[in-house]
Each structure stands twice: as structure tokens, then as C-alpha cells.
Write a protein that holds these residues in place. Structure first.
Motif, PDB file in Angstrom:
ATOM      1  N   GLY A   3     -56.543  -4.105 -35.944  1.00 30.40           N
ATOM      2  CA  GLY A   3     -56.673  -4.614 -36.274  1.00 30.40           C
ATOM      3  C   GLY A   3     -54.981  -5.910 -35.115  1.00 30.40           C
ATOM      4  O   GLY A   3     -54.904  -6.461 -35.613  1.00 30.40           O
ATOM      5  N   LEU A   4     -54.778  -5.200 -34.327  1.00 29.77           N
ATOM      6  CA  LEU A   4     -53.908  -5.302 -33.355  1.00 29.77           C
ATOM      7  C   LEU A   4     -54.197  -6.584 -32.776  1.00 29.77           C
ATOM      8  O   LEU A   4     -55.487  -7.709 -32.682  1.00 29.77           O
ATOM      9  CB  LEU A   4     -53.363  -4.638 -32.339  1.00 29.77           C
ATOM     10  CG  LEU A   4     -53.134  -3.320 -32.958  1.00 29.77           C
ATOM     11  CD1 LEU A   4     -52.661  -2.211 -31.682  1.00 29.77           C
ATOM     12  CD2 LEU A   4     -51.808  -3.737 -33.958  1.00 29.77           C
ATOM     13  N   SER A   5     -52.935  -7.686 -32.695  1.00 27.40           N
ATOM     14  CA  SER A   5     -53.520  -9.097 -32.005  1.00 27.40           C
ATOM     15  C   SER A   5     -54.364  -9.446 -31.006  1.00 27.40           C
ATOM     16  O   SER A   5     -54.337 -10.324 -30.458  1.00 27.40           O
ATOM     17  CB  SER A   5     -52.034  -9.653 -32.522  1.00 27.40           C
ATOM     18  OG  SER A   5     -51.209  -8.904 -31.886  1.00 27.40           O
ATOM     19  N   ALA A   6     -53.570  -8.792 -29.829  1.00 33.02           N
ATOM     20  CA  ALA A   6     -54.527  -8.575 -27.817  1.00 33.02           C
ATOM     21  C   ALA A   6     -55.628  -8.067 -28.773  1.00 33.02           C
ATOM     22  O   ALA A   6     -56.193  -7.351 -29.127  1.00 33.02           O
ATOM     23  CB  ALA A   6     -53.861  -7.350 -27.605  1.00 33.02           C
ATOM     24  N   ASN A   7     -56.222  -9.641 -27.459  1.00 33.70           N
ATOM     25  CA  ASN A   7     -57.528  -9.549 -27.525  1.00 33.70           C
ATOM     26  C   ASN A   7     -58.430  -9.826 -26.418  1.00 33.70           C
ATOM     27  O   ASN A   7     -59.429  -9.255 -25.932  1.00 33.70           O
ATOM     28  CB  ASN A   7     -58.534 -10.464 -28.537  1.00 33.70           C
ATOM     29  CG  ASN A   7     -58.326 -10.561 -29.440  1.00 33.70           C
ATOM     30  OD1 ASN A   7     -58.258 -10.058 -29.936  1.00 33.70           O
ATOM     31  ND2 ASN A   7     -57.994 -12.035 -30.441  1.00 33.70           N
ATOM     32  N   ASP A  39     -47.902  -4.282 -31.015  1.00 33.73           N
ATOM     33  CA  ASP A  39     -46.565  -5.083 -31.149  1.00 33.73           C
ATOM     34  C   ASP A  39     -45.499  -3.709 -31.407  1.00 33.73           C
ATOM     35  O   ASP A  39     -45.162  -3.807 -32.758  1.00 33.73           O
ATOM     36  CB  ASP A  39     -47.257  -6.269 -31.918  1.00 33.73           C
ATOM     37  CG  ASP A  39     -48.265  -7.073 -31.185  1.00 33.73           C
ATOM     38  OD1 ASP A  39     -47.915  -7.022 -30.364  1.00 33.73           O
ATOM     39  OD2 ASP A  39     -48.555  -7.714 -31.832  1.00 33.73           O
ATOM     40  N   TYR A  40     -44.448  -4.265 -30.802  1.00 36.01           N
ATOM     41  CA  TYR A  40     -42.702  -3.418 -30.757  1.00 36.01           C
ATOM     42  C   TYR A  40     -42.192  -4.121 -30.840  1.00 36.01           C
ATOM     43  O   TYR A  40     -42.126  -5.573 -29.518  1.00 36.01           O
ATOM     44  CB  TYR A  40     -42.962  -2.211 -30.135  1.00 36.01           C
ATOM     45  CG  TYR A  40     -44.292  -1.278 -29.851  1.00 36.01           C
ATOM     46  CD1 TYR A  40     -44.012   0.027 -31.100  1.00 36.01           C
ATOM     47  CD2 TYR A  40     -45.511  -1.449 -29.107  1.00 36.01           C
ATOM     48  CE1 TYR A  40     -45.221   0.838 -31.441  1.00 36.01           C
ATOM     49  CE2 TYR A  40     -46.345  -0.671 -29.492  1.00 36.01           C
ATOM     50  CZ  TYR A  40     -45.677   0.592 -30.613  1.00 36.01           C
ATOM     51  OH  TYR A  40     -47.095   1.588 -30.900  1.00 36.01           O
ATOM     52  N   SER A  41     -41.267  -4.420 -31.181  1.00 37.56           N
ATOM     53  CA  SER A  41     -39.896  -5.332 -30.997  1.00 37.56           C
ATOM     54  C   SER A  41     -38.544  -4.239 -31.555  1.00 37.56           C
ATOM     55  O   SER A  41     -38.229  -3.321 -32.462  1.00 37.56           O
ATOM     56  CB  SER A  41     -39.453  -6.673 -32.366  1.00 37.56           C
ATOM     57  OG  SER A  41     -39.739  -6.134 -33.322  1.00 37.56           O
ATOM     58  N   ILE A  42     -37.532  -4.574 -30.567  1.00 40.13           N
ATOM     59  CA  ILE A  42     -36.295  -3.624 -30.794  1.00 40.13           C
ATOM     60  C   ILE A  42     -34.766  -4.600 -31.253  1.00 40.13           C
ATOM     61  O   ILE A  42     -34.912  -5.269 -30.456  1.00 40.13           O
ATOM     62  CB  ILE A  42     -36.394  -3.259 -29.143  1.00 40.13           C
ATOM     63  CG1 ILE A  42     -37.638  -2.135 -28.765  1.00 40.13           C
ATOM     64  CG2 ILE A  42     -35.037  -1.985 -28.965  1.00 40.13           C
ATOM     65  CD1 ILE A  42     -36.930  -1.028 -27.309  1.00 40.13           C
ATOM     66  N   GLY A  43     -34.606  -4.838 -31.913  1.00 40.17           N
ATOM     67  CA  GLY A  43     -33.293  -5.391 -32.701  1.00 40.17           C
ATOM     68  C   GLY A  43     -31.780  -4.320 -32.484  1.00 40.17           C
ATOM     69  O   GLY A  43     -32.280  -2.964 -31.789  1.00 40.17           O
ATOM     70  N   VAL A  44     -31.099  -5.377 -32.019  1.00 43.47           N
ATOM     71  CA  VAL A  44     -29.884  -4.191 -32.263  1.00 43.47           C
ATOM     72  C   VAL A  44     -28.377  -4.739 -33.246  1.00 43.47           C
ATOM     73  O   VAL A  44     -28.488  -6.553 -33.366  1.00 43.47           O
ATOM     74  CB  VAL A  44     -28.672  -4.447 -30.556  1.00 43.47           C
ATOM     75  CG1 VAL A  44     -30.314  -3.865 -29.686  1.00 43.47           C
ATOM     76  CG2 VAL A  44     -29.080  -5.728 -30.037  1.00 43.47           C
ATOM     77  N   LEU A 108     -38.603   1.293 -38.726  1.00 48.58           N
ATOM     78  CA  LEU A 108     -39.359  -0.041 -39.288  1.00 48.58           C
ATOM     79  C   LEU A 108     -40.968  -0.097 -39.224  1.00 48.58           C
ATOM     80  O   LEU A 108     -41.390  -1.077 -37.950  1.00 48.58           O
ATOM     81  CB  LEU A 108     -38.677  -1.198 -39.883  1.00 48.58           C
ATOM     82  CG  LEU A 108     -39.388  -2.130 -41.468  1.00 48.58           C
ATOM     83  CD1 LEU A 108     -39.526  -1.306 -42.621  1.00 48.58           C
ATOM     84  CD2 LEU A 108     -38.047  -3.942 -41.039  1.00 48.58           C
ATOM     85  N   PRO A 109     -41.700   0.939 -39.265  1.00 48.35           N
ATOM     86  CA  PRO A 109     -43.220   0.628 -39.017  1.00 48.35           C
ATOM     87  C   PRO A 109     -43.801  -0.449 -40.270  1.00 48.35           C
ATOM     88  O   PRO A 109     -43.498  -0.301 -41.350  1.00 48.35           O
ATOM     89  CB  PRO A 109     -44.137   1.944 -39.170  1.00 48.35           C
ATOM     90  CG  PRO A 109     -42.706   2.364 -39.703  1.00 48.35           C
ATOM     91  CD  PRO A 109     -41.626   2.426 -40.071  1.00 48.35           C
ATOM     92  N   HIS A 113     -44.093  -3.277 -35.106  1.00 55.19           N
ATOM     93  CA  HIS A 113     -42.799  -2.433 -35.316  1.00 55.19           C
ATOM     94  C   HIS A 113     -41.718  -2.584 -34.947  1.00 55.19           C
ATOM     95  O   HIS A 113     -41.354  -2.541 -33.545  1.00 55.19           O
ATOM     96  CB  HIS A 113     -43.770  -1.037 -34.198  1.00 55.19           C
ATOM     97  CG  HIS A 113     -43.483   0.743 -35.171  1.00 55.19           C
ATOM     98  ND1 HIS A 113     -44.082   1.156 -35.729  1.00 55.19           N
ATOM     99  CD2 HIS A 113     -42.032   1.060 -35.223  1.00 55.19           C
ATOM    100  CE1 HIS A 113     -43.108   2.035 -35.606  1.00 55.19           C
ATOM    101  NE2 HIS A 113     -42.328   1.713 -35.580  1.00 55.19           N
ATOM    102  N   ASN A 114     -40.841  -2.407 -35.424  1.00 56.29           N
ATOM    103  CA  ASN A 114     -39.072  -3.015 -35.376  1.00 56.29           C
ATOM    104  C   ASN A 114     -38.374  -2.070 -35.545  1.00 56.29           C
ATOM    105  O   ASN A 114     -38.508  -1.007 -36.531  1.00 56.29           O
ATOM    106  CB  ASN A 114     -39.215  -3.972 -36.360  1.00 56.29           C
ATOM    107  CG  ASN A 114     -37.503  -3.825 -35.606  1.00 56.29           C
ATOM    108  OD1 ASN A 114     -36.532  -3.867 -36.543  1.00 56.29           O
ATOM    109  ND2 ASN A 114     -37.553  -5.042 -34.896  1.00 56.29           N
TER     110      ASN A 114
END
Length: 189
Positions: A3-7, A39-44, A108-109, A113-114
Motif C-alpha cells: 500500500g505504499l504511495s510510490a507508483n 517512506d521514512y522520515s528522520i527527526g531530531v 516509530l513504525p 516510518h519515523n
């Protein structure tokens, strides 16, 4: 993972297909070597302490509008995590600080995914001032003062960890025994 957003392929533009890659179905390009890994994001986040008080900002927008949190944000594609947290602290709170160590990592999956990396930072200079966009208040607060504030639960956990931690965390390795160009390394010293 279907179900990921990339097409469409980010390299050549062809439609992606679902393909078994090492036992996991992923979106992959039939025309080139592109694989959409997710999809991943990295927060600090920053834990800046001055005179026994923690730097906090009051969130001006969601997520977390109205909560007091440690300053932080998301890394840009070509920005190191160290540069990101220094920038975020100055943008959100008007404080110059430098990275001392990594004190916590949160995983945080979810659909995006963060991964969040919390840094202990040394205060250098400045008077707390909100940016009026991401934060509408900023200041240094004692643990006792935070008890009557609307502090976000994750920030409470980070403050407790920084205040009661028994180690300094992962410290920056400025002289690795193996030269690794372009790497920023943190380790137990």
C-alpha cells in the motif's frame, strides 16, 4: 508493504510493479534498478540545559500545537543530523548550541516510518525567543517548573532521561581509528 504511495519510478518514470525482493514485496521498476524501499522520515530533537534548566518551546502548529517540547525538526536530504539540530534550535528558540552526544533514539513504525534522534547539546549563547512560526514561546525551565506546564509526554521522557541518565550517551567520534570520509560518527567512548 503493497500500500505504499510510490507508483512511478523516481529514476526513469516507468510504472512500478510489485516484486518479491528478499522475501518482502516491494515496489520496483521493471525497466531499471530502482526499488522503492518505503517512506521514512528522520527527526531530531535537542536537550539543551543551562543552569540546570531545560530549553523548551511551545508548539505553534500541529503536530503538538499548544504543547511544550524540546526544539527539533526533520533533516533535509543533504543536511547532516548534526547541522539539522543546530539549525532547528536556533530557528525555533534563538539559541546557539553545539552537539555533545546522542542520548536517545525513538523508532516509530507507521505509514511514514519515523526515526527520532535526541541530542544533548551544550548551550553557547542567546536569549530564548520563539520564531513565531513553529514556536510561539521559548525559555529555560526547571524540572519543577515543567510539572505545571503542558509538556508533551515524549518530551517528559527525554527530560527525565537527560536529567537522570547514568551515562553521557553516544559521543561524537572526532578521530575514528579507521578514516571514514564524509561520515559523522557517534559511539561509546
Amino acid at each position: 508493504m503493497l500500500g505504499l504511495s510510490a507508483n512511478y519510478c523516481l529514476k526513469c518514470g516507468d510504472a512500478l510493479e510489485n516484486r518479491d525482493i528478499d522475501g518482502t514485496f516491494r515496489k520496483a521498476c521493471p525497466s531499471c534498478d530502482f526499488i522503492f524501499w518505503g517512506d521514512y522520515s528522520i527527526g531530531v530533537g535537542a536537550l539543551v540545559i543551562k543552569d540546570g534548566k531545560f530549553l523548551l518551546v511551545k508548539r505553534a502548529h500541529n503536530p503538538g500545537k499548544g504543547y511544550w517540547t524540546n526544539p527539533g525538526g526533520y533533516i533535509e536530504q543533504l543536511e547532516s543530523i548534526e547541522d539539522t539540530i543546530v539549525r532547528e534550535v536556533e530557528e525555533e528558540a534563538g539559541i546557539k548550541a553545539k552537539v555533545r552526544s546522542v542520548v536517545a533514539i525513538r523508532d516509530l513504525p507507521r505509514s511514514v516510518h519515523n526515526l527520532y534522534i535526541a541530542f544533548a547539546m551544550d548551550y553557547l549563547e542567546g536569549i530564548p525567543s520563539p520564531d513565531g512560526i513553529e514556536s510561539d514561546e521559548a525559555g529555560f525551565y526547571s524540572i519543577e517548573e515543567t510539572e505545571s506546564m503542558n509538556v508533551a509526554p515524549f518530551t517528559k521522557w527525554l527530560i527525565h532521561l537527560a536529567y537522570n541518565g547514568k551515562t553521557e550517551g553516544l559521543l561524537k567520534d572526532t578521530n575514528p581509528f579507521v578514516p571514514l570520509d564524509d561520515h559523522v560518527l557517534f559511539r561509546i567512548l
